[in-house]
Design a protein around this motif. Structure first.
Motif, mmCIF file in Angstrom:
data_model
loop_
_atom_site.group_PDB
_atom_site.id
_atom_site.type_symbol
_atom_site.label_atom_id
_atom_site.label_comp_id
_atom_site.label_asym_id
_atom_site.label_seq_id
_atom_site.Cartn_x
_atom_site.Cartn_y
_atom_site.Cartn_z
ATOM 1 N N PHE A 122 46.529 8.319 2.068
ATOM 2 C CA PHE A 122 45.632 8.780 3.138
ATOM 3 C C PHE A 122 44.905 7.596 3.781
ATOM 4 C CE2 PHE A 122 41.554 10.614 4.575
ATOM 5 C CZ PHE A 122 42.038 11.571 5.451
ATOM 6 N N ILE A 123 44.418 6.672 2.954
ATOM 7 C CA ILE A 123 43.706 5.498 3.493
ATOM 8 C C ILE A 123 44.676 4.589 4.241
ATOM 9 C CG2 ILE A 123 42.438 3.423 2.824
ATOM 10 C CD1 ILE A 123 41.250 5.039 0.517
ATOM 11 N N ALA A 124 45.935 4.490 3.771
ATOM 12 C CA ALA A 124 46.931 3.650 4.458
ATOM 13 C C ALA A 124 47.229 4.183 5.857
ATOM 14 C CB ALA A 124 48.205 3.586 3.619
ATOM 15 N N GLU A 125 47.309 5.519 5.985
ATOM 16 C CA GLU A 125 47.578 6.083 7.321
ATOM 17 C C GLU A 125 46.388 5.884 8.244
ATOM 18 O OE1 GLU A 125 50.039 9.391 7.992
ATOM 19 O OE2 GLU A 125 50.136 9.927 5.876
ATOM 20 N N ILE A 126 45.167 5.937 7.715
ATOM 21 C CA ILE A 126 43.992 5.675 8.549
ATOM 22 C C ILE A 126 44.002 4.218 9.029
ATOM 23 C CG2 ILE A 126 41.473 5.482 8.494
ATOM 24 C CD1 ILE A 126 41.405 7.922 6.695
ATOM 25 N N GLU A 127 44.356 3.288 8.127
ATOM 26 C CA GLU A 127 44.432 1.878 8.520
ATOM 27 C C GLU A 127 45.530 1.663 9.554
ATOM 28 O OE1 GLU A 127 42.358 -0.457 7.779
ATOM 29 O OE2 GLU A 127 41.163 0.861 6.491
ATOM 30 N N LYS A 128 46.620 2.418 9.440
ATOM 31 C CA LYS A 128 47.696 2.305 10.418
ATOM 32 C C LYS A 128 47.231 2.776 11.791
ATOM 33 C CE LYS A 128 50.925 5.344 10.670
ATOM 34 N NZ LYS A 128 52.098 6.223 10.417
ATOM 35 N N ILE A 129 46.442 3.867 11.828
ATOM 36 C CA ILE A 129 45.915 4.336 13.115
ATOM 37 C C ILE A 129 45.001 3.287 13.723
ATOM 38 C CG2 ILE A 129 44.446 6.080 14.185
ATOM 39 C CD1 ILE A 129 45.507 8.080 12.128
ATOM 40 N N LYS A 130 44.166 2.666 12.904
ATOM 41 C CA LYS A 130 43.250 1.643 13.413
ATOM 42 C C LYS A 130 44.005 0.445 13.975
ATOM 43 C CE LYS A 130 39.370 2.630 10.285
ATOM 44 N NZ LYS A 130 38.519 2.071 9.211
ATOM 45 N N ASN A 131 45.038 0.006 13.264
ATOM 46 C CA ASN A 131 45.734 -1.218 13.671
ATOM 47 C C ASN A 131 46.650 -0.997 14.858
ATOM 48 O OD1 ASN A 131 44.481 -2.649 11.590
ATOM 49 N ND2 ASN A 131 46.099 -2.101 10.114
ATOM 50 N N HIS A 132 47.353 0.141 14.897
ATOM 51 C CA HIS A 132 48.374 0.358 15.931
ATOM 52 C C HIS A 132 47.844 1.037 17.180
ATOM 53 C CE1 HIS A 132 50.889 -0.397 12.386
ATOM 54 N NE2 HIS A 132 51.887 -0.691 13.234
ATOM 55 N N TYR A 133 46.826 1.904 17.053
ATOM 56 C CA TYR A 133 46.418 2.699 18.202
ATOM 57 C C TYR A 133 45.012 2.340 18.722
ATOM 58 C CZ TYR A 133 50.347 5.519 16.673
ATOM 59 O OH TYR A 133 51.614 5.929 16.291
ATOM 60 N N LEU A 134 44.197 1.780 17.896
ATOM 61 C CA LEU A 134 42.834 1.487 18.338
ATOM 62 C C LEU A 134 42.641 0.014 18.652
ATOM 63 C CD1 LEU A 134 40.766 3.767 15.895
ATOM 64 C CD2 LEU A 134 41.505 4.243 18.236
ATOM 65 N N ASN A 135 43.222 -0.873 17.890
ATOM 66 C CA ASN A 135 43.023 -2.302 18.149
ATOM 67 C C ASN A 135 43.719 -2.787 19.392
ATOM 68 O OD1 ASN A 135 41.375 -2.756 15.959
ATOM 69 N ND2 ASN A 135 43.084 -3.203 14.566
ATOM 70 N N LYS A 136 44.786 -2.120 19.828
ATOM 71 C CA LYS A 136 45.511 -2.586 21.000
ATOM 72 C C LYS A 136 44.743 -2.310 22.299
ATOM 73 C CE LYS A 136 48.163 1.708 21.636
ATOM 74 N NZ LYS A 136 49.533 2.279 21.711
ATOM 75 N N ASN A 137 43.715 -1.433 22.245
ATOM 76 C CA ASN A 137 42.942 -1.134 23.442
ATOM 77 C C ASN A 137 41.726 -2.042 23.570
ATOM 78 O OD1 ASN A 137 44.655 0.955 24.210
ATOM 79 N ND2 ASN A 137 43.599 2.404 22.791
ATOM 80 N N VAL A 138 41.546 -2.951 22.612
ATOM 81 C CA VAL A 138 40.387 -3.820 22.690
ATOM 82 C C VAL A 138 40.539 -4.789 23.850
ATOM 83 C CG1 VAL A 138 39.086 -5.553 21.431
ATOM 84 C CG2 VAL A 138 40.059 -3.609 20.209
#
Length: 406
Positions: free
Chosen positions: A390-406
């Motif tokens: 569960f924590i790995a999928e949350i980290e994946k969302i942060k890295n792939h979908y949220l960090n690219k919009n910075v």
């Protein structure tokens, strides 16, 4: 020497309570049964204190002292059945007091409370069946018991505080003061006893007259009603109809019915004594005296060695616990929501997590929603493997979908 003093004192205090009941026993010799019991109980108390202060307590010694006291009571004129009962009581009291090492005086004994209850019951019995000798004996035991209790309390306190500077003269002066005050009061009351008795009788009689006055009127009405049911002439006619023979037979029947029947008291007393002896033996086997020798310390020593496999196991266990706290996992998911809110991609108030992730088009597995339900609504810990995924999928969302919009 002071460790066994409470046991000896408590044995004697119990003997005073038993003596209150013995005042109702028949006195055949010069001394009453109660005073014989107190005298021999005092000798047993002193002998047991001297014996068990020097040697460890043994049940055989207690039985021996009780046997000597029992034979002495029988030799002084007590009935055999009474001496047997008092002998069993002596064994019981000795074992009950000397099988325990008291930490302080009167610890769990409650002598004054028990003495007051037994004395009140005996006093009521004396009032219901007045006997001058029993009353005098009862009220002569009470002050002796109270003086013994006070003296024992002061002696025990002195023996435990003499090293701190307490003097025996102080204890003697306190004891003399406590004895003199009630003595002066008793002597004063003795000279005005007749006046006090008349005043108390007048007060109690007036109260009884006031309380029972309505009842007296009621009984008078009942008596008049019963007297009007039959006259003396009717009673005489009934007796003449019965005849002399029938009248005599009726009187003999009434007398025979009222005669008390013989009852085997000796058999009942023997059964009670046998049952008491059996119960005493069972209790003596059950109650074991406190050990007087210290428990030896264990000589087993443990030696630890640094071993590679042990260190590896410990480090692995610390790094990989079998389960994870739900509160920690909720904090990880809350950090995802805060990060999404900073990117203007937060979840709307009307959306569920499933609808939010579907609108964002984030790629998660089906087990992600099941784990979220357990984290959101569960109250137990989560298995480590499920929590890690569960924590790995949350980290994946942060890295792939949220960090690219910075």
């Amino acid at each position: 020497m002071t460790s066994r003093l409470p046991s000896a004192i408590h044995f004697m205090l119990d003997a005073f309570i038993i003596a209150l009941v013995l005042v109702f026993a028949d006195t055949q010799g010069a001394l009453s049964v109660a005073w014989i019991w107190l005298l021999l109980a005092w000798l047993v108390s002193v002998s047991s204190y001297l014996l068990f202060s020097r040697y460890s307590y043994q049940l055989v010694g207690g039985i021996g002292l009780s046997t000597v006291a029992t034979v002495s009571m029988w030799a002084m004129g007590m009935p055999l059945w009474l001496t047997t009962i008092l002998g069993m009581l002596s064994v019981y009291l000795l074992h009950a007091r000397y099988s325990v090492r008291y930490k302080e005086f009167n610890y769990g004994h409650y002598f004054l409370m028990k003495f007051t209850v037994v004395f009140s019951i005996c006093w009521i019995l004396v009032l219901l069946n007045p006997n001058q000798q029993t009353s005098r004996l009862l009220f002569s035991i009470v002050p002796v018991a109270i003086l013994f209790y006070v003296g024992a309390q002061l002696l025990y306190s002195y023996l435990h505080t003499r090293q701190a500077g307490a003097k025996f003269s102080q204890v003697a002066s306190v004891f003399g003061l406590l004895v003199s005050i009630p003595s002066v009061v008793a002597i004063s009351i003795f000279y005005i006893a007749d006046d006090v008795r008349r005043l108390a009788g007048w007060a109690v009689g007036g109260m009884i007259r006031v309380v029972f006055w309505p009842l007296a009127l009621l009984l008078e009405q009942v008596n008049e009603f019963l007297a009007g049911l039959s006259t003396e002439e009717e009673m005489q006619e009934t007796l003449e109809v019965l005849g002399p023979d029938e009248e005599i037979a009726q009187r003999e029947t009434l007398v025979s019915e009222t005669m008390p029947s013989d009852f085997p008291i000796e058999i009942l007393l023997g059964i009670v004594m046998v049952i008491s002896a059996v119960v005493l033996i069972i209790w003596l086997k059950k109650i074991k005296p406190d050990s007087e020798t210290p428990v030896p310390k264990s000589t087993i020593r443990m030696k630890r060695h640094n071993h590679l496999s042990t260190e590896l196991f410990v480090s692995t266990a610390k790094e990989s616990p079998a389960s994870r706290d739900l509160h920690q996992i909720r904090e990880v998911f809350r950090s995802l929501e805060l990060m999404a809110k900073e990117r203007k991609l937060e979840r709307q108030s009307h959306e569920t997590v499933r609808e939010w992730i579907a609108r964002m088009d984030w790629d998660v597995s089906a087990s992600f929603y099941k784990t979220y339900d357990r984290v959101r609504y569960g109250d137990k810990q989560l298995p480590e493997s499920q929590a890690s995924n569960f924590i790995a999928e949350i980290e994946k969302i942060k890295n792939h979908y949220l960090n690219k919009n910075v």
